[in-house]
Design a protein around this motif. Structure first.
Motif, PDB file in Angstrom:
ATOM      1  N   ALA A 103       0.836  -1.203   0.000  1.00 13.56           N
ATOM      2  CA  ALA A 103       0.000   0.000   0.000  1.00 13.56           C
ATOM      3  C   ALA A 103       0.870   1.252   0.000  1.00 13.56           C
ATOM      4  CB  ALA A 103      -0.930  -0.002   1.209  1.00 13.56           C
ATOM      5  N   GLU A 104       0.556   2.142  -0.887  1.00 18.45           N
ATOM      6  CA  GLU A 104       1.235   3.438  -0.984  1.00 18.45           C
ATOM      7  C   GLU A 104       0.322   4.466  -0.334  1.00 18.45           C
ATOM      8  OE1 GLU A 104       3.450   6.090  -0.897  1.00 18.45           O
ATOM      9  OE2 GLU A 104       4.421   4.503  -2.062  1.00 18.45           O
ATOM     10  N   ARG A 105       0.630   4.810   0.919  1.00 13.79           N
ATOM     11  CA  ARG A 105      -0.267   5.664   1.702  1.00 13.79           C
ATOM     12  C   ARG A 105      -0.284   7.119   1.252  1.00 13.79           C
ATOM     13  NH1 ARG A 105       1.281   1.504   4.319  1.00 13.79           N
ATOM     14  NH2 ARG A 105       3.280   2.185   5.104  1.00 13.79           N
ATOM     15  N   SER A 106       0.630   7.507   0.394  1.00  8.23           N
ATOM     16  CA  SER A 106       0.620   8.885  -0.105  1.00  8.23           C
ATOM     17  C   SER A 106      -0.242   9.021  -1.363  1.00  8.23           C
ATOM     18  CB  SER A 106       2.041   9.363  -0.387  1.00  8.23           C
ATOM     19  OG  SER A 106       2.609   8.636  -1.458  1.00  8.23           O
ATOM     20  N   CYS A 107      -0.799   7.908  -1.849  1.00  5.33           N
ATOM     21  CA  CYS A 107      -1.578   7.924  -3.091  1.00  5.33           C
ATOM     22  C   CYS A 107      -2.953   7.281  -2.886  1.00  5.33           C
ATOM     23  CB  CYS A 107      -0.857   7.151  -4.196  1.00  5.33           C
ATOM     24  SG  CYS A 107       0.777   7.808  -4.615  1.00  5.33           S
ATOM     25  N   VAL A 108      -3.878   7.660  -3.754  1.00  6.53           N
ATOM     26  CA  VAL A 108      -5.199   7.029  -3.793  1.00  6.53           C
ATOM     27  C   VAL A 108      -5.556   6.734  -5.241  1.00  6.53           C
ATOM     28  CG1 VAL A 108      -6.064   8.102  -1.682  1.00  6.53           C
ATOM     29  CG2 VAL A 108      -6.432   9.245  -3.872  1.00  6.53           C
ATOM     30  N   ARG A 109      -6.458   5.770  -5.403  1.00  6.69           N
ATOM     31  CA  ARG A 109      -7.014   5.386  -6.711  1.00  6.69           C
ATOM     32  C   ARG A 109      -5.970   5.088  -7.771  1.00  6.69           C
ATOM     33  NH1 ARG A 109     -10.339  10.266  -7.046  1.00  6.69           N
ATOM     34  NH2 ARG A 109     -11.018  10.293  -4.944  1.00  6.69           N
ATOM     35  N   PRO A 110      -5.098   4.164  -7.694  1.00  4.93           N
ATOM     36  CA  PRO A 110      -4.916   3.206  -6.610  1.00  4.93           C
ATOM     37  C   PRO A 110      -3.834   3.643  -5.632  1.00  4.93           C
ATOM     38  CG  PRO A 110      -3.704   2.447  -8.512  1.00  4.93           C
ATOM     39  CD  PRO A 110      -4.385   3.743  -8.905  1.00  4.93           C
ATOM     40  N   ALA A 111      -3.879   3.078  -4.452  1.00  5.95           N
ATOM     41  CA  ALA A 111      -2.904   3.356  -3.398  1.00  5.95           C
ATOM     42  C   ALA A 111      -1.807   2.297  -3.458  1.00  5.95           C
ATOM     43  CB  ALA A 111      -3.589   3.373  -2.034  1.00  5.95           C
ATOM     44  N   PRO A 118       1.310  -1.911 -12.252  1.00  2.00           N
ATOM     45  CA  PRO A 118       0.428  -1.120 -13.113  1.00  2.00           C
ATOM     46  C   PRO A 118      -0.963  -1.745 -13.236  1.00  2.00           C
ATOM     47  CG  PRO A 118       1.950  -2.402 -14.452  1.00  2.00           C
ATOM     48  CD  PRO A 118       2.361  -2.605 -13.018  1.00  2.00           C
ATOM     49  N   ASN A 119      -1.933  -0.906 -13.472  1.00  2.00           N
ATOM     50  CA  ASN A 119      -3.321  -1.326 -13.685  1.00  2.00           C
ATOM     51  C   ASN A 119      -3.889  -2.138 -12.523  1.00  2.00           C
ATOM     52  OD1 ASN A 119      -3.534   0.010 -16.170  1.00  2.00           O
ATOM     53  ND2 ASN A 119      -2.534  -1.710 -17.189  1.00  2.00           N
ATOM     54  N   THR A 120      -3.453  -1.797 -11.309  1.00  2.00           N
ATOM     55  CA  THR A 120      -4.038  -2.390 -10.107  1.00  2.00           C
ATOM     56  C   THR A 120      -5.401  -1.758  -9.885  1.00  2.00           C
ATOM     57  OG1 THR A 120      -1.914  -2.870  -9.073  1.00  2.00           O
ATOM     58  CG2 THR A 120      -3.802  -2.617  -7.591  1.00  2.00           C
ATOM     59  N   TYR A 121      -6.366  -2.580  -9.547  1.00  2.00           N
ATOM     60  CA  TYR A 121      -7.715  -2.069  -9.296  1.00  2.00           C
ATOM     61  C   TYR A 121      -7.745  -1.269  -8.001  1.00  2.00           C
ATOM     62  CZ  TYR A 121      -9.213  -5.153 -13.006  1.00  2.00           C
ATOM     63  OH  TYR A 121      -9.359  -5.766 -14.227  1.00  2.00           O
ATOM     64  N   SER A 122      -8.459  -0.165  -8.024  1.00  2.00           N
ATOM     65  CA  SER A 122      -8.668   0.646  -6.826  1.00  2.00           C
ATOM     66  C   SER A 122      -9.800   0.009  -6.030  1.00  2.00           C
ATOM     67  CB  SER A 122      -9.039   2.085  -7.213  1.00  2.00           C
ATOM     68  OG  SER A 122      -7.984   2.676  -7.915  1.00  2.00           O
ATOM     69  N   GLN A 136     -16.651 -16.293   9.438  1.00  2.00           N
ATOM     70  CA  GLN A 136     -17.214 -16.054   8.108  1.00  2.00           C
ATOM     71  C   GLN A 136     -16.540 -14.898   7.375  1.00  2.00           C
ATOM     72  OE1 GLN A 136     -19.418 -18.289   6.946  1.00  2.00           O
ATOM     73  NE2 GLN A 136     -18.998 -19.249   8.918  1.00  2.00           N
ATOM     74  N   ARG A 137     -15.541 -14.269   8.026  1.00  2.00           N
ATOM     75  CA  ARG A 137     -14.919 -13.089   7.426  1.00  2.00           C
ATOM     76  C   ARG A 137     -13.397 -13.204   7.393  1.00  2.00           C
ATOM     77  NH1 ARG A 137     -18.508  -8.089   8.778  1.00  2.00           N
ATOM     78  NH2 ARG A 137     -16.563  -7.175   9.451  1.00  2.00           N
ATOM     79  N   ALA A 138     -12.784 -12.469   6.460  1.00  2.00           N
ATOM     80  CA  ALA A 138     -11.321 -12.407   6.335  1.00  2.00           C
ATOM     81  C   ALA A 138     -10.937 -10.969   6.000  1.00  2.00           C
ATOM     82  CB  ALA A 138     -10.840 -13.368   5.248  1.00  2.00           C
ATOM     83  N   TRP A 139      -9.664 -10.661   6.208  1.00  2.99           N
ATOM     84  CA  TRP A 139      -9.169  -9.301   5.987  1.00  2.99           C
ATOM     85  C   TRP A 139      -8.879  -9.040   4.511  1.00  2.99           C
ATOM     86  CZ3 TRP A 139      -9.328  -5.514   9.441  1.00  2.99           C
ATOM     87  CH2 TRP A 139      -9.476  -5.863  10.789  1.00  2.99           C
ATOM     88  N   VAL A 140      -9.175  -7.821   4.090  1.00  2.00           N
ATOM     89  CA  VAL A 140      -8.824  -7.328   2.762  1.00  2.00           C
ATOM     90  C   VAL A 140      -8.044  -6.029   2.921  1.00  2.00           C
ATOM     91  CG1 VAL A 140     -10.825  -8.337   1.591  1.00  2.00           C
ATOM     92  CG2 VAL A 140     -10.976  -6.003   2.479  1.00  2.00           C
ATOM     93  N   ILE A 141      -7.249  -5.715   1.921  1.00  8.53           N
ATOM     94  CA  ILE A 141      -6.592  -4.411   1.818  1.00  8.53           C
ATOM     95  C   ILE A 141      -7.250  -3.705   0.645  1.00  8.53           C
ATOM     96  CG2 ILE A 141      -4.431  -3.181   1.363  1.00  8.53           C
ATOM     97  CD1 ILE A 141      -4.437  -4.667   4.055  1.00  8.53           C
ATOM     98  N   ALA A 142      -7.663  -2.471   0.872  1.00  7.96           N
ATOM     99  CA  ALA A 142      -8.319  -1.680  -0.179  1.00  7.96           C
ATOM    100  C   ALA A 142      -7.278  -0.799  -0.846  1.00  7.96           C
ATOM    101  CB  ALA A 142      -9.431  -0.830   0.416  1.00  7.96           C
ATOM    102  N   PHE A 143      -7.020  -1.058  -2.118  1.00  2.14           N
ATOM    103  CA  PHE A 143      -6.059  -0.231  -2.845  1.00  2.14           C
ATOM    104  C   PHE A 143      -6.720   1.017  -3.417  1.00  2.14           C
ATOM    105  CE2 PHE A 143      -3.633  -4.158  -2.596  1.00  2.14           C
ATOM    106  CZ  PHE A 143      -2.459  -3.634  -2.066  1.00  2.14           C
ATOM    107  N   PHE A 144      -7.888   1.345  -2.911  1.00  2.00           N
ATOM    108  CA  PHE A 144      -8.491   2.649  -3.191  1.00  2.00           C
ATOM    109  C   PHE A 144      -7.765   3.693  -2.352  1.00  2.00           C
ATOM    110  CE2 PHE A 144     -11.561   5.730  -4.335  1.00  2.00           C
ATOM    111  CZ  PHE A 144     -11.792   6.495  -3.199  1.00  2.00           C
ATOM    112  N   ASN A 145      -7.578   3.369  -1.056  1.00  2.58           N
ATOM    113  CA  ASN A 145      -6.995   4.354  -0.146  1.00  2.58           C
ATOM    114  C   ASN A 145      -6.060   3.730   0.891  1.00  2.58           C
ATOM    115  OD1 ASN A 145      -8.770   3.034   1.494  1.00  2.58           O
ATOM    116  ND2 ASN A 145      -9.970   4.826   2.051  1.00  2.58           N
TER     117      ASN A 145
END
Length: 166
Positions: A103-111, A118-122, A136-145
């Motif tokens: 995760a690139e915390r200085s960037c968004v869409r994608p982070a 390249p072309n990583t989904y946000s 029933q749940r697992a962790w995800v990382i959101a590359f939106f933010n």
């Protein structure tokens, strides 16, 4: 009405580009990764080799092409088992700390570092880390933010695989 549609189209396309803060310390440096010239990149600091594309995409002409597959958590684990890529086995779903390291915390869409990924989904990407309070749940990382969250394992999200460097 036609002018409003064109304006909305222009604004939505403009907003889709990655935005980074120039005065914010970058969390992943270009020097942190080594391009292996086979669709993978090595994180020398952590000793990890990453697929540069999401599952479903193809590494072609120095970029990721095609559509990524959205999988349930169980499907993502099954795809990783025995997966062969770049003439290597040992690919797996990354744990939460490993995937968060991209995760690139200085960037968004994608982070994420778009030079190496390249072309990583946000959007959300599965980790192998299950919830300790809800089976029933697992962790995800959101590359939106670059945030993280728990998701129902039956929902479908994107997947990127990793393996330990030899």
């Amino acid at each position: 009405m036609k002018k409003l549609f064109i304006l909305c189209f222009f604004i939505s396309n403009f907003a889709a580009a990655q935005t980074c803060l120039s005065d914010f310390d970058s969390s992943s440096q270009d020097t942190e990764f080594v391009d292996n010239d086979d669709g993978t990149a090595t994180d020398s600091d952590l000793g990890l080799i990453w697929m540069r594309c999401s599952i479903g995409q193809t590494w072609e002409n120095e970029t990721c092409t095609g559509d990524g597959l959205e999988l349930t958590w169980q499907e993502a684990l099954q795809v990783a088992h025995g997966y062969e890529y770049a003439e290597s086995l040992g690919w797996r779903l990354p744990n939460m700390k490993e995937l968060a390291s991209l995760a690139e915390r200085s960037c968004v869409r994608p982070a994420i570092n778009e030079v190496f990924f390249p072309n990583t989904y946000s959007d959300d990407y599965w980790t192998s880390t299950p919830s300790v309070v809800d089976p029933q749940r697992a962790w995800v990382i959101a590359f939106f933010n670059s945030s993280n969250a728990l998701k129902d394992k039956n929902l479908t999200v994107f997947t990127r695989l990793v393996r330990t460097a030899d």
